[in-house]
Scaffold this motif. Structure first.
Motif, PDB file in Angstrom:
ATOM      1  N   SER A 276       3.170  -3.829  -4.012  1.00 37.36           N
ATOM      2  CA  SER A 276       2.181  -2.716  -3.388  1.00 37.36           C
ATOM      3  C   SER A 276       0.719  -3.061  -2.769  1.00 37.36           C
ATOM      4  CB  SER A 276       2.823  -1.866  -3.369  1.00 37.36           C
ATOM      5  OG  SER A 276       1.720  -0.345  -2.809  1.00 37.36           O
ATOM      6  N   LEU A 277      -0.366  -2.865  -3.652  1.00 36.17           N
ATOM      7  CA  LEU A 277      -1.369  -3.248  -3.541  1.00 36.17           C
ATOM      8  C   LEU A 277      -1.953  -4.062  -2.250  1.00 36.17           C
ATOM      9  CD1 LEU A 277      -2.829  -2.225  -7.275  1.00 36.17           C
ATOM     10  CD2 LEU A 277      -3.157  -1.236  -5.085  1.00 36.17           C
ATOM     11  N   LYS A 278      -1.597  -5.831  -3.497  1.00 37.46           N
ATOM     12  CA  LYS A 278      -1.572  -7.114  -2.383  1.00 37.46           C
ATOM     13  C   LYS A 278      -0.927  -6.529  -0.834  1.00 37.46           C
ATOM     14  CE  LYS A 278       0.033  -9.190  -5.706  1.00 37.46           C
ATOM     15  NZ  LYS A 278       1.078 -10.968  -6.057  1.00 37.46           N
ATOM     16  N   ARG A 279      -0.325  -5.561  -0.465  1.00 39.86           N
ATOM     17  CA  ARG A 279       0.479  -5.740   0.747  1.00 39.86           C
ATOM     18  C   ARG A 279      -0.574  -4.462   1.369  1.00 39.86           C
ATOM     19  NH1 ARG A 279       3.982  -6.430   4.994  1.00 39.86           N
ATOM     20  NH2 ARG A 279       4.441  -4.990   6.277  1.00 39.86           N
ATOM     21  N   THR A 280      -1.265  -3.342   0.856  1.00 35.73           N
ATOM     22  CA  THR A 280      -2.102  -2.793   1.434  1.00 35.73           C
ATOM     23  C   THR A 280      -3.657  -3.293   1.634  1.00 35.73           C
ATOM     24  OG1 THR A 280      -0.739  -0.945  -0.132  1.00 35.73           O
ATOM     25  CG2 THR A 280      -3.352  -1.023   0.404  1.00 35.73           C
ATOM     26  N   MET A 281      -3.687  -4.490   0.746  1.00 33.22           N
ATOM     27  CA  MET A 281      -5.152  -5.321   0.496  1.00 33.22           C
ATOM     28  C   MET A 281      -5.168  -6.101   1.894  1.00 33.22           C
ATOM     29  SD  MET A 281      -5.971  -5.719  -3.377  1.00 33.22           S
ATOM     30  CE  MET A 281      -7.215  -7.181  -3.489  1.00 33.22           C
ATOM     31  N   ARG A 282      -4.068  -7.090   2.114  1.00 30.71           N
ATOM     32  CA  ARG A 282      -3.534  -7.845   3.263  1.00 30.71           C
ATOM     33  C   ARG A 282      -3.547  -7.242   4.505  1.00 30.71           C
ATOM     34  NH1 ARG A 282       0.850  -9.531   0.468  1.00 30.71           N
ATOM     35  NH2 ARG A 282       2.772  -8.957   0.849  1.00 30.71           N
ATOM     36  N   GLN A 283      -2.979  -5.835   4.747  1.00 31.39           N
ATOM     37  CA  GLN A 283      -2.855  -5.739   5.930  1.00 31.39           C
ATOM     38  C   GLN A 283      -3.687  -4.194   6.468  1.00 31.39           C
ATOM     39  OE1 GLN A 283      -0.007  -5.747   8.075  1.00 31.39           O
ATOM     40  NE2 GLN A 283       0.325  -7.965   6.653  1.00 31.39           N
ATOM     41  N   GLY A 284      -4.470  -4.360   5.816  1.00 31.04           N
ATOM     42  CA  GLY A 284      -5.962  -2.893   5.835  1.00 31.04           C
ATOM     43  C   GLY A 284      -6.808  -3.879   7.035  1.00 31.04           C
ATOM     44  N   ASP A 285      -7.862  -2.822   7.698  1.00 32.87           N
ATOM     45  CA  ASP A 285      -8.807  -3.505   8.719  1.00 32.87           C
ATOM     46  C   ASP A 285      -9.500  -4.411   7.936  1.00 32.87           C
ATOM     47  OD1 ASP A 285      -6.888  -2.131  10.830  1.00 32.87           O
ATOM     48  OD2 ASP A 285      -8.004  -0.262  10.710  1.00 32.87           O
ATOM     49  N   TYR A 286      -9.688  -3.356   7.131  1.00 31.30           N
ATOM     50  CA  TYR A 286     -11.200  -4.225   6.473  1.00 31.30           C
ATOM     51  C   TYR A 286     -11.294  -6.373   5.601  1.00 31.30           C
ATOM     52  CZ  TYR A 286     -14.912  -5.097   2.495  1.00 31.30           C
ATOM     53  OH  TYR A 286     -15.901  -6.197   2.582  1.00 31.30           O
ATOM     54  N   TYR A 287      -9.513  -5.633   5.597  1.00 24.97           N
ATOM     55  CA  TYR A 287      -9.601  -7.600   5.244  1.00 24.97           C
ATOM     56  C   TYR A 287      -9.154  -8.384   6.629  1.00 24.97           C
ATOM     57  CZ  TYR A 287      -6.367 -11.875   3.952  1.00 24.97           C
ATOM     58  OH  TYR A 287      -5.859 -12.737   3.835  1.00 24.97           O
ATOM     59  N   LYS A 288      -8.700  -7.941   7.777  1.00 25.39           N
ATOM     60  CA  LYS A 288      -8.970  -8.335   8.518  1.00 25.39           C
ATOM     61  C   LYS A 288     -10.695  -8.877   9.865  1.00 25.39           C
ATOM     62  CE  LYS A 288      -3.781  -6.730  10.068  1.00 25.39           C
ATOM     63  NZ  LYS A 288      -3.229  -5.871  10.840  1.00 25.39           N
ATOM     64  N   GLU A 289     -11.222  -7.912   8.945  1.00 23.57           N
ATOM     65  CA  GLU A 289     -12.558  -8.002   9.886  1.00 23.57           C
ATOM     66  C   GLU A 289     -13.275  -8.759   8.698  1.00 23.57           C
ATOM     67  OE1 GLU A 289     -13.908  -3.779   9.699  1.00 23.57           O
ATOM     68  OE2 GLU A 289     -12.557  -3.140  11.624  1.00 23.57           O
ATOM     69  N   ASN A 290     -12.723  -9.300   7.510  1.00 27.79           N
ATOM     70  CA  ASN A 290     -13.757 -10.135   7.246  1.00 27.79           C
ATOM     71  C   ASN A 290     -13.198 -10.561   6.741  1.00 27.79           C
ATOM     72  OD1 ASN A 290     -16.685  -7.820   6.171  1.00 27.79           O
ATOM     73  ND2 ASN A 290     -14.556  -6.828   6.589  1.00 27.79           N
ATOM     74  N   LEU A 291     -12.042 -11.085   6.531  1.00 24.91           N
ATOM     75  CA  LEU A 291     -10.999 -12.349   6.417  1.00 24.91           C
ATOM     76  C   LEU A 291     -10.155 -13.149   6.931  1.00 24.91           C
ATOM     77  CD1 LEU A 291     -10.424 -10.712   2.867  1.00 24.91           C
ATOM     78  CD2 LEU A 291     -13.010 -12.457   3.310  1.00 24.91           C
ATOM     79  N   GLY A 292     -10.387 -11.950   8.166  1.00 27.76           N
ATOM     80  CA  GLY A 292      -9.455 -12.877   9.073  1.00 27.76           C
ATOM     81  C   GLY A 292      -7.495 -12.754   8.791  1.00 27.76           C
ATOM     82  N   GLN A 293      -7.427 -13.111   9.957  1.00 30.33           N
ATOM     83  CA  GLN A 293      -5.155 -12.411  10.014  1.00 30.33           C
ATOM     84  C   GLN A 293      -4.673 -13.027   8.666  1.00 30.33           C
ATOM     85  OE1 GLN A 293      -4.225 -11.036  12.159  1.00 30.33           O
ATOM     86  NE2 GLN A 293      -6.423 -10.310  12.928  1.00 30.33           N
TER      87      GLN A 293
END
Length: 382
Positions: free
Chosen positions: A44-61
């Protein structure tokens, strides 16, 4: 001397919520120290992290995680249409998955796997470069001989480099994850509450109100509720732990620099301290940020979960936040001294707290992130 592991320890207090549920629609939990703790799974934590806006803005899709290979083919044929002919893309997808006729394939018996656009492109390029001479057996030998370019291509979706991937068929490569994430548990014992709730049907309620013309009418007909149900919930201070293998991350990304890996580590810290699962948030709005974040550069992964093997007791004011913070620092000091660990450690805390010798104080989360990016320089608190 460079340390290969970064250990992240985060304390985050959640107000009443139900952030992660099991198959019975109850809060996930775990027994630890003989007492029930509320739990949020690492998945749950890993999915929350990779699906968040912060991830997409700083680490890509992030990668595309699915077992629907028909939709994978449709999406990637479109996504790679300007770079490769359709027949090469289809061939690459079939060889990677180990399946033929993807548009007509059922999802039954197929495991969910993370797919990365650039990995498919890498296979397409290998097929195109080989021309007429290529076949599945030859490409398989090529991958077995040197899988690193294909792993690096897959890792362009950074969550694959961090979490890894187990492949069971076709030419899809195995990737050893660089980030280990523990299930988050409360630092204290928790007795859950039950919310008994109703959804009121406005039209039925309106009819009931019009019907109230005397005592004899009370209780007749429907009472206004269109739905009745219960939901378990609780609150608590959660301990989150993760460990990052810097060398493994560098390898997964195609031997990138340590500087690049440390920048990613700083983003991981930010997400561990700020991202919260979305489950039941429209009902509970437990959008809480971390109270404390402790980071250490070490020679090995070291969890501090045993700081809470004996459940934390509320302090005189009735809270768990400060007692949990104190237990975390005290246990770090015991482990550090007891094993003679050579670590570089820094901490950010919202509340003033005494730090053990050897731990550096940071006044904000951004300051702690910058300390990580700078490879954990030794400083003093003066």
């Amino acid at each position: 001397m460079n340390k290969n592991f970064i250990n992240f320890h985060v304390l985050i207090s959640h107000s009443p919520s139900c952030l992660n549920r099991d198959d019975m629609n109850m809060q996930k939990s775990a027994m630890f120290g003989g007492k029930r703790r509320v739990r949020v799974s690492s998945q749950s934590l890993k999915r929350t992290m990779r699906q968040g806006d912060y991830y997409k803005e700083n680490l890509g899709q992030p990668s595309l995680r699915t077992r629907d290979l028909a939709k994978v083919q449709s999406r990637y044929v479109e996504g790679l249409s300007e770079r490769f002919p359709e027949d090469i893309i289809v061939k690459a997808l079939e060889w990677i998955s180990g399946k033929e006729g993807l548009p007509d394939l059922s999802t039954k018996g197929i495991a969910v796997a993370p797919w990365a656009l650039e990995e498919v492109a890498c296979f397409c390029q290998a097929i195109q470069d080989a021309g007429e001479e290529i076949d599945l057996a030859k490409l398989k030998k090529q991958v077995e001989k040197d899988a690193q370019p294909f792993i690096a291509a897959a890792s362009q979706s950074l969550d694959i480099a961090l979490s890894g991937r187990m492949a069971t068929s076709g030419l899809m490569t195995n990737v050893d994850g660089a980030l280990a994430v523990a299930h988050a548990i409360t630092t204290h014992a928790v007795d859950a509450d039950i919310d008994w709730f109703t959804a009121v049907d406005d039209l039925v309620q309106e009819e009931k109100d019009h019907r109230r013309i005397g005592a004899l009418e009370e209780g007749k007909g429907e009472q206004g509720s269109g739905h009745l149900d219960t939901q378990e919930f609780s609150s608590g201070v959660f301990y989150r732990y993760a460990s990052l293998n810097i060398t493994q991350l560098q390898k997964n990304l195609g031997d990138v620099s340590r500087e690049k890996a440390l920048d990613i580590a700083a983003h991981v810290l930010h997400m561990l301290a700020t991202e919260v699962p979305s489950a039941k948030q429209q009902s509970f709005a437990a959008h809480n940020l971390a109270d404390q974040a402790l980071v250490s550069f070490s020679d090995q992964p070291i969890s501090l979960a045993n700081a809470f093997e004996k459940p934390v007791k509320a302090d005189q004011q009735g809270g768990f936040r400060m007692p949990s913070a104190k237990e975390l620092n005290d246990y770090w000091d015991k482990i550090h001294r007891g094993y003679g660990l050579d670590e570089r450690c820094a901490e950010f805390s919202l509340e003033p707290i005494e730090l053990p010798d050897g731990m550096i104080r940071k006044e904000s989360l951004p300051a702690l992130e910058e300390w990580v990016r700078n490879d954990g320089p030794v400083e003093n608190n003066a």
